[in-house]
Design a protein around this motif. Structure first.
Motif, PDB file in Angstrom:
ATOM      1  N   ILE A 179      -0.472  -9.388  -1.859  1.00  0.00           N
ATOM      2  CA  ILE A 179      -1.012  -8.294  -2.682  1.00  0.00           C
ATOM      3  C   ILE A 179      -2.529  -8.389  -2.777  1.00  0.00           C
ATOM      4  O   ILE A 179      -3.237  -7.365  -2.740  1.00  0.00           O
ATOM      5  CB  ILE A 179      -0.349  -8.322  -4.067  1.00  0.00           C
ATOM      6  CG1 ILE A 179       1.154  -8.056  -3.937  1.00  0.00           C
ATOM      7  CG2 ILE A 179      -0.986  -7.304  -4.998  1.00  0.00           C
ATOM      8  CD1 ILE A 179       1.917  -8.203  -5.229  1.00  0.00           C
ATOM      9  N   GLY A 180      -3.058  -9.608  -2.883  1.00  0.00           N
ATOM     10  CA  GLY A 180      -4.507  -9.761  -2.921  1.00  0.00           C
ATOM     11  C   GLY A 180      -5.168  -9.305  -1.639  1.00  0.00           C
ATOM     12  O   GLY A 180      -6.252  -8.700  -1.661  1.00  0.00           O
ATOM     13  N   ALA A 218       0.834  -1.208   0.000  1.00  0.00           N
ATOM     14  CA  ALA A 218       0.000   0.000   0.000  1.00  0.00           C
ATOM     15  C   ALA A 218       0.865   1.253   0.000  1.00  0.00           C
ATOM     16  O   ALA A 218       0.515   2.257  -0.644  1.00  0.00           O
ATOM     17  CB  ALA A 218      -0.932  -0.009   1.207  1.00  0.00           C
ATOM     18  N   ILE A 219       2.002   1.221   0.685  1.00  0.00           N
ATOM     19  CA  ILE A 219       2.914   2.365   0.671  1.00  0.00           C
ATOM     20  C   ILE A 219       3.540   2.527  -0.713  1.00  0.00           C
ATOM     21  O   ILE A 219       3.744   3.645  -1.196  1.00  0.00           O
ATOM     22  CB  ILE A 219       3.990   2.195   1.758  1.00  0.00           C
ATOM     23  CG1 ILE A 219       3.336   2.027   3.131  1.00  0.00           C
ATOM     24  CG2 ILE A 219       4.937   3.384   1.768  1.00  0.00           C
ATOM     25  CD1 ILE A 219       2.477   3.194   3.555  1.00  0.00           C
ATOM     26  N   ILE A 220       3.856   1.406  -1.367  1.00  0.00           N
ATOM     27  CA  ILE A 220       4.364   1.479  -2.741  1.00  0.00           C
ATOM     28  C   ILE A 220       3.329   2.127  -3.655  1.00  0.00           C
ATOM     29  O   ILE A 220       3.663   2.972  -4.496  1.00  0.00           O
ATOM     30  CB  ILE A 220       4.732   0.065  -3.233  1.00  0.00           C
ATOM     31  CG1 ILE A 220       5.902  -0.505  -2.430  1.00  0.00           C
ATOM     32  CG2 ILE A 220       5.085   0.083  -4.715  1.00  0.00           C
ATOM     33  CD1 ILE A 220       6.242  -1.942  -2.788  1.00  0.00           C
ATOM     34  N   LEU A 257      -8.454 -10.635  -2.048  1.00  0.00           N
ATOM     35  CA  LEU A 257      -8.441 -11.879  -1.284  1.00  0.00           C
ATOM     36  C   LEU A 257      -8.656 -11.550   0.185  1.00  0.00           C
ATOM     37  O   LEU A 257      -8.401 -10.409   0.620  1.00  0.00           O
ATOM     38  CB  LEU A 257      -7.108 -12.621  -1.473  1.00  0.00           C
ATOM     39  CG  LEU A 257      -6.811 -13.193  -2.866  1.00  0.00           C
ATOM     40  CD1 LEU A 257      -5.392 -13.763  -2.899  1.00  0.00           C
ATOM     41  CD2 LEU A 257      -7.814 -14.252  -3.256  1.00  0.00           C
ATOM     42  N   PRO A 258      -9.097 -12.507   0.982  1.00  0.00           N
ATOM     43  CA  PRO A 258      -9.205 -12.253   2.422  1.00  0.00           C
ATOM     44  C   PRO A 258      -7.841 -11.941   3.027  1.00  0.00           C
ATOM     45  O   PRO A 258      -6.803 -12.458   2.599  1.00  0.00           O
ATOM     46  CB  PRO A 258      -9.778 -13.564   2.974  1.00  0.00           C
ATOM     47  CG  PRO A 258     -10.430 -14.225   1.812  1.00  0.00           C
ATOM     48  CD  PRO A 258      -9.634 -13.828   0.609  1.00  0.00           C
ATOM     49  N   LEU A 259      -7.832 -11.101   4.020  1.00  0.00           N
ATOM     50  CA  LEU A 259      -6.596 -10.681   4.662  1.00  0.00           C
ATOM     51  C   LEU A 259      -6.073 -11.803   5.562  1.00  0.00           C
ATOM     52  O   LEU A 259      -6.799 -12.338   6.410  1.00  0.00           O
ATOM     53  CB  LEU A 259      -6.847  -9.417   5.490  1.00  0.00           C
ATOM     54  CG  LEU A 259      -5.636  -8.724   6.072  1.00  0.00           C
ATOM     55  CD1 LEU A 259      -4.713  -8.251   4.969  1.00  0.00           C
ATOM     56  CD2 LEU A 259      -6.072  -7.559   6.947  1.00  0.00           C
ATOM     57  N   THR A 260      -4.819 -12.191   5.356  1.00  0.00           N
ATOM     58  CA  THR A 260      -4.212 -13.264   6.160  1.00  0.00           C
ATOM     59  C   THR A 260      -2.962 -12.807   6.899  1.00  0.00           C
ATOM     60  O   THR A 260      -2.588 -13.394   7.895  1.00  0.00           O
ATOM     61  CB  THR A 260      -3.854 -14.464   5.277  1.00  0.00           C
ATOM     62  OG1 THR A 260      -3.032 -14.039   4.183  1.00  0.00           O
ATOM     63  CG2 THR A 260      -5.120 -15.120   4.719  1.00  0.00           C
ATOM     64  N   GLY A 261      -2.278 -11.798   6.406  1.00  0.00           N
ATOM     65  CA  GLY A 261      -1.122 -11.286   7.117  1.00  0.00           C
ATOM     66  C   GLY A 261       0.156 -12.039   6.848  1.00  0.00           C
ATOM     67  O   GLY A 261       0.756 -12.599   7.768  1.00  0.00           O
TER      68      GLY A 261
END
Length: 504
Positions: free
Chosen positions: A388-389, A332-334, A395-399
């Protein structure tokens, strides 16, 4: 007369050659002697070079590493300066791990395939032992408030031995790629039987899924991508993939439910954070601010960047508005600082890495190299897709961290070691090995950088499967020309002709 001839010649020349304004415009590429077909032919010529895989691997991984160091400094400089007065603290730490990773890359690219096969089982044993210690320490802290046992203590995904910090899940990925490729190659043609896959591959994979997935669901999904890559490269039947999909979905459901019992960063007296992430992905309109704060801030950062970004180092969301901006959400910063253009560059580099890994897996002759290359490629590219997803909301957030780019020492060192193994395999491609032997580099280059790979030779005929197991299933039956070169019929030894003809 001369003037008339000159005039006539000039008139004829003008007639044959119309003025520039009347001539049709030439395509831009043709002005430099290069059109689309010529460019495509030039690209094919470059890819046909013997060491193309090796240089593609080095260039894509090196550029991703350089982008990662730059973005880690950009994402952490403000916070580091506010806390410690040193804006380069995280950059120095990441650079040290990058140097260690480059040394691991150098060591791994010098090793032959038999060494990687021999290291598979010990590396897997060390990874399982570290995961067991990590889970025991986490359980002791949650149940009995025991924070350390001697110099050992754990923090969710990290195991600390004094000042040394290790993430066992990263080592487990590389170890599973080595050990799984060795097991599948040893099975050979008997992979058509379920019994051969059930022992010992599936029990060990299931144990790793439980040990890793209890605290880190994202890393477990990366392990699943690695196993799928190994089985796909081994040519396992589609029924096995269907069964694995069903078992994987059931396992993910159990791990999501386990978050209510304290798995991962959850607790018994709090809501199930894994279930909240899944429901927020499926129904983002009804997502609460607390559950969707991180993903909403990531989308706002991406929108703020636009096409060309706000400029390197000028992000506003890294000022503690976006949690984990230096790690899981560095993409997200990129997007905010470099815009769509910067994101496209990162995606293209990962696409080149994926193409190169599959190219190496397709071109090498050794079955172990083929399976290990496919498994490592599936792991790295799958982890990038999951990260990235999750950041973009596809895609669901997995970390999980973004390979090469996110802040993290263990992940970077293990990733560069895996790239070193792929580099060793790229140099062992038949065309690359012949080219290196035809014009070998200087002796000091071979001693400092990498030795010459072995020349390709005829593979031995593999042993036939045991007879008491029944016939190989028809979908996995191999042809004779897949096993080894068909030997021609031997000439008859019967003596024919007269004695004088035999003497001749």
């Amino acid at each position: 007369m001369g003037e008339e001839r000159d005039t006539e010649g000039t008139t004829e020349t003008q007639t044959r050659r119309p003025p520039a304004a009347a001539r049709p415009a030439e395509p831009p590429g043709a002005l430099f002697g290069l059109d689309a077909a010529g460019g495509l032919a030039a690209l094919r010529g470059l890819l046909a070079r013997p060491l193309a895989s090796y240089y593609l691997l080095l260039s894509s991984a090196g550029l991703l590493l350089l982008i990662g160091l730059t973005m880690v400094f950009s994402a952490t400089s403000v916070k580091d300066y506010a806390e410690d007065g040193d804006a380069t603290a995280s950059l120095v730490k990441q650079t040290i791990f990058a140097v260690i990773g480059i040394v691991a890359f150098w060591a791994c690219q010098r090793l032959p395939a038999r060494t990687f096969r021999a290291l598979g089982r010990p590396a897997l044993g060390v990874a399982v032992a570290l995961l067991l210690i990590l889970n025991v320490l986490v359980a002791l802290e949650s149940l009995f408030r025991v924070k350390s046992v001697g110099p050992l203590h754990a923090e969710l995904l990290w195991l600390y031995l004094g000042p040394i910090q290790v993430q066992p899940a990263e080592l487990a990925k590389f170890a599973l790629a080595l050990w799984g490729a060795h097991v599948l190659v040893r099975k050979g043609a008997v992979l058509g039987w379920w019994k051969e896959l059930a022992a010992p591959l599936f029990p060990v994979v299931g144990l790793l899924f439980v040990l890793v997935g209890y605290n880190d669901l994202g890393s477990m999904l990366c392990l699943l991508a690695l196993v799928v890559g190994l089985l796909w490269a081994a040519g396992v039947r589609l029924q096995v993939f269907a069964a694995l999909s069903a078992v994987g979905l059931a396992g993910v459901g159990l791990l999501v439910a386990a978050a209510s019992l304290g798995a991962g960063s959850g607790s018994r007296d709090a809501d199930n954070y894994r279930l909240a992430r899944l429901t927020s992905f499926l129904d983002p309109a009804n997502c609460s601010r607390d559950d969707c704060y991180q993903i909403m801030q990531a989308r706002n950062a991406i929108e703020h960047g636009g096409w060309f970004g706000v400029g390197l180092g000028k992000s506003s969301f890294k000022w503690d508005w976006l949690p984990e901006a230096h790690n899981d959400f560095i993409f997200a910063i990129i997007a905010e600082e470099l815009g769509v253009v910067g994101c496209t560059v990162v995606l293209v580099l990962f696409a080149v890495l994926a193409y190169t890994g599959l190219r190496i897996a397709r071109r090498v002759e050794d079955p172990f190299r083929r399976l290990a290359a496919a498994g490592v490629t599936a792991w790295l590219v799958g982890q990038a897709v999951i990260n990235i997803g999750g950041v973009t909301g596809l895609l669901p957030l997995t970390g999980v961290p973004l390979p090469f780019i996110s802040d993290g020492g263990s992940a970077l060192v293990v990733t560069l070691a895996a790239i070193g193994m792929l580099a060793s395999f790229a140099r062992a491609e038949p065309d690359a090995a012949r080219a290196l032997h035809a014009r070998p580099p200087a002796r000091w280059v071979r001693l400092v950088w990498a030795p010459l790979p072995p020349l390709p030779g005829r593979r031995r005929r593999p042993a036939s499967p045991p007879g008491d197991r029944g016939s190989v299933p028809r979908s996995r039956a191999r042809r004779e020309d897949d096993q080894a070169a068909t030997r021609g019929a031997r000439p008859s030894r019967t003596r024919a002709g007269t004695a004088s003809e035999r003497r001749r």
